[in-house]
Design a protein around this motif. Structure first.
Motif, short mmCIF file in Angstrom:
data_model
loop_
_atom_site.label_atom_id
_atom_site.label_comp_id
_atom_site.label_asym_id
_atom_site.label_seq_id
_atom_site.Cartn_x
_atom_site.Cartn_y
_atom_site.Cartn_z
N LEU A 77 0.42 -1.11 0.02
CA LEU A 77 0.33 0.22 -0.17
C LEU A 77 0.63 1.17 0.02
O LEU A 77 0.92 1.57 1.29
N CYS A 78 1.25 1.62 -1.44
CA CYS A 78 2.01 2.83 -1.13
C CYS A 78 0.80 4.39 -0.36
O CYS A 78 -0.01 4.24 0.00
N GLN A 79 2.42 5.27 -0.20
CA GLN A 79 1.68 6.34 0.21
C GLN A 79 0.33 6.75 -0.71
O GLN A 79 0.48 7.08 -1.76
N LEU A 80 -0.64 7.65 0.08
CA LEU A 80 -1.38 8.46 -1.02
C LEU A 80 -0.96 9.87 -1.82
O LEU A 80 -0.65 10.42 -0.79
N ASN A 81 -0.85 9.59 -3.21
CA ASN A 81 -1.15 10.52 -3.04
C ASN A 81 -2.77 11.10 -4.53
O ASN A 81 -2.45 10.36 -4.76
N PRO A 159 -0.11 3.77 6.59
CA PRO A 159 -1.72 3.01 6.17
C PRO A 159 -3.10 4.20 6.87
O PRO A 159 -4.05 4.65 6.46
N THR A 160 -2.43 5.24 7.67
CA THR A 160 -3.37 5.71 8.58
C THR A 160 -3.47 7.43 8.42
O THR A 160 -3.99 8.04 8.63
N SER A 161 -2.78 7.84 7.58
CA SER A 161 -2.49 9.19 7.38
C SER A 161 -3.34 9.64 7.07
O SER A 161 -3.94 10.97 7.54
N ALA A 162 -4.14 9.56 6.52
CA ALA A 162 -5.72 10.55 5.93
C ALA A 162 -7.28 9.37 6.53
O ALA A 162 -8.29 10.75 6.10
N ILE A 187 4.37 -5.26 7.80
CA ILE A 187 5.15 -4.30 8.24
C ILE A 187 4.66 -2.40 7.60
O ILE A 187 4.40 -2.57 6.34
N ALA A 188 4.75 -1.88 9.08
CA ALA A 188 3.74 -0.81 8.34
C ALA A 188 4.93 0.02 8.75
O ALA A 188 5.31 0.23 9.08
N VAL A 189 5.25 1.47 7.95
CA VAL A 189 5.45 2.56 7.75
C VAL A 189 4.40 3.45 8.40
O VAL A 189 3.72 4.15 8.13
#
Lengths: 255, 357
Positions: A77-81, A159-162, A187-189
């Motif tokens: 799951l890549c960063q939301l852009n 995964p929870t940034s937004a 593994i989550a950033v």
């Protein structure tokens, strides 16, 4: 047991070394987090594991029977852009099965996509265009996409940034459940250290492309270590529910 | 990419959600594909029927059933004069529609097409050079023009691709590279025209207009085989292309080798463009408009989008051919002029219309 071993992993982007000889081992059934300040190399590490970025060193993952896992067993799951796609939410989720799809979508594949949406409470958005969803809804749809293939290795970049508080807990609960039920390496950033302390069994703290500390949350989330790396005074305590919480107080350089 | 209303997400479907929704979406798309195919069939019949003398649809049907060995006048007109032109029109439009559809997916840009990115101009330059030099391949003069068009358009595609590689395939850079290529090959075309003798110049200008008068069974077979090959190569990659349409980074996250996919598809676009324009000349806007219509009707699932862009390309060029024959009775206006006249307002509509939100 499923495992993922990283040995001597270095990544250079342009001429800049972003990761320097990283060593780490992750195990199946374990929810791990990569932590560190901005620019520490967290996303780069995930991308190198996914084979998106070239690297030196080795990344080796083995399944339950000891067989080497291919990248098709990975989900990322890549960063939301922001990207305007006219695919609908259910089509985005189906893309998580891209390596299994043939010309016709089977009812089983459709069912899997619907279940993945349902697990995240997104059934009502199935036919909506992905680009018309809010940032949080898009992040949830992409998480459903990452989970639909039931990967053996699940890599989640912020995964929870937004997400709002309820959805943060919902997403991490789901990821943890998936990790334990399927013996997945997750593994989550994460930037929220309190959530990392609550959900993860293993933490890897990066700074300037180097692993500074790794181990159980109680060992890594130490106020002195965190203060030095994040350049901020940090309070590490325990809430009434028994969960560790990390509170940034003030930047070190304001003294 | 331009926000275009997806005809498959009406409010009732959105509210409904849940079980079987995907199957319903698919059924609707299949119906749209079949309806477009029927429309293509109808336009083909009308195009064959229309010309300096009108042949009734029933006579066209009879002539088609009778086959090329039939002895009636209408059979001779249909099989020897009109059918090869109409079928060439169909495959050329299809090739341009497919190439445009692929380019818009690869570059995530609604203004990408073989024409706007200079691939058509490059094919035009190659063809003009072949006409100027009078070069023939293995003694086959008809092969020289398409081959030169392909090599030249391939070089243009590679140039765009290589420039893109230096900037990590940034789609904006790719579009700018396409514009650079367009101006470069237009300048080369002008140079070839400047150097050409009056006879060759006439051939080149005629070619650059975009004209179906030189269409023949040979042009149909060559362009048709290239279109068929294009579809055979593209269709197994529809899911990878659909993943790419959801964004470069997400496609990579799904394990798609986007760099290799782009290279393969860029080369295919140049082959399709060369196959399309090498016999009938540069035809603008079909590669731009057809994918737009396809996307509006079936969204970005490339299993439906690419075939529909192909059908729409064929349909639009057949319709343009009809207009070219009817606009001034007794005269056939070069089809490239008609497609541009129709395409310009559409492009303006895209630029200033409310759909580009």
């Amino acid at each position: 047991m499923t495992s993922l071993s990283i040995e001597n992993l270095s990544v250079t982007v342009g001429r800049k070394p972003v990761l320097k000889k990283v060593d780490a081992t992750f195990h199946g059934g374990e929810f791990s987090a990569i932590l560190g300040p901005n620019g520490a190399g967290k996303t780069t590490l995930l991308k190198a594991m996914m084979g998106i970025l070239p690297y030196k060193g080795s990344v080796l993952s083995r399944g339950k029977d000891g067989q080497v896992l291919s990248l098709k067993s990975f989900s990322y799951l890549c960063q939301l852009n922001k990207f305007s796609s006219q695919l609908t939410a259910i089509e985005m989720v189906l893309l998580g099965l891209v390596h299994q799809l043939s010309w016709n979508i089977t009812s089983e594949q459709e069912q899997k996509a619907e279940t993945a949406l349902k697990d995240l409470g997104l059934t009502h958005l199935a036919a909506r265009q992905f680009s018309q969803l809010s940032g949080g809804q898009q992040q949830l749809v992409l998480l459903a996409q990452a989970l639909v293939s039931e990967p053996e290795v699940l890599l989640l970049d912020e995964p929870t940034s937004a997400l709002d508080l309820k959805h943060q807990v919902q997403v991490l609960d789901l990821a943890r459940k998936h990790t334990r039920t399927n013996n997945t390496i997750t593994i989550a950033v994460l930037h929220d250290l309190s959530l990392a302390a609550r959900y993860c069994e293993y933490l890897l703290l990066l700074d300037d492309g180097v692993v500074q500390h790794s181990g159980k949350p109680d060992d890594v989330l130490d106020s002195e270590k965190l203060s030095r790396i994040y350049q901020v005074h940090v309070d590490v305590g325990c809430c009434s529910h028994g969960h560790t919480h990390v509170t940034p107080v003030r930047p070190l350089d304001t003294e | 990419m331009a926000e275009v209303v997806n005809a498959l997400s009406p409010p009732e479907l959105r509210a409904e959600g849940g079980s079987g929704i995907y199957q319903r979406m698919q059924k609707k798309r299949v119906k749209i594909l079949l309806a477009t195919l029927l429309a293509v069939g109808a336009f083909v019949l009308f195009d064959i029927a229309t010309g300096s003398s009108w042949i009734g649809i029933d006579q066209v049907a009879e002539a088609l059933i009778e086959g090329p060995s039939g002895e009636s006048l209408s059979t001779t007109i249909v099989w020897q004069l009109r059918l090869p032109v109409t079928l060439t029109c169909l495959v050329v439009g299809g090739s341009l529609g497919l190439a445009g559809g692929l380019m818009q997916t690869l570059l995530a840009n609604p203004l990408a097409s073989p024409y706007t990115l200079g691939v058509s101009a490059a094919a035009g330059f190659g063809a003009a050079l072949a006409l100027l030099s009078g070069y023939s391949l293995f003694g086959l003069s008809w092969l020289a023009v398409p081959l030169a068009a392909f090599v030249s358009s391939g070089l243009a595609s590679m140039a765009i691709y290589m420039i893109g590689c230096t900037r990590n395939m940034d789609t904006k850079v790719l579009i700018l590279a396409g514009i650079v290529v367009l101006f470069f090959f237009q300048a080369l075309q002008s140079l070839v025209q400047y150097l050409a003798s009056p006879e060759v110049l006439q051939q080149i200008v005629f070619w650059l207009f975009g004209n179906l008068l030189k269409a023949s069974w040979l042009s149909f077979f060559v362009s048709g085989v290239i279109l068929l090959a294009g579809l055979v190569i593209t269709l197994p990659k529809v899911w990878a292309l659909t993943a790419l349409s959801s964004g470069e980074e997400r496609a990579q996250a799904l394990g798609i080798n986007t760099r290799r996919l782009r290279l393969q598809m860029f080369l295919l676009c140049s082959l399709l463009t060369a196959g399309a324009v090498s016999f009938v000349g540069t035809i603008g806007f079909i590669g731009l408009v057809a994918p737009h219509l396809a996307r509006m009707l079936v969204g970005e699932d490339q299993r439906f989008y690419l075939p529909l862009a192909t059908f729409m390309g064929g349909l639009l060029l057949c319709a343009s051919s009809l207009v070219a024959k009817l606009i001034v009775p007794g005269t056939i206006i070069p089809i490239g002029i008609v497609t541009s006249l129709v395409g310009v307002p559409f492009l303006l509509y895209l630029l200033v219309g409310k759909r580009l939100s």
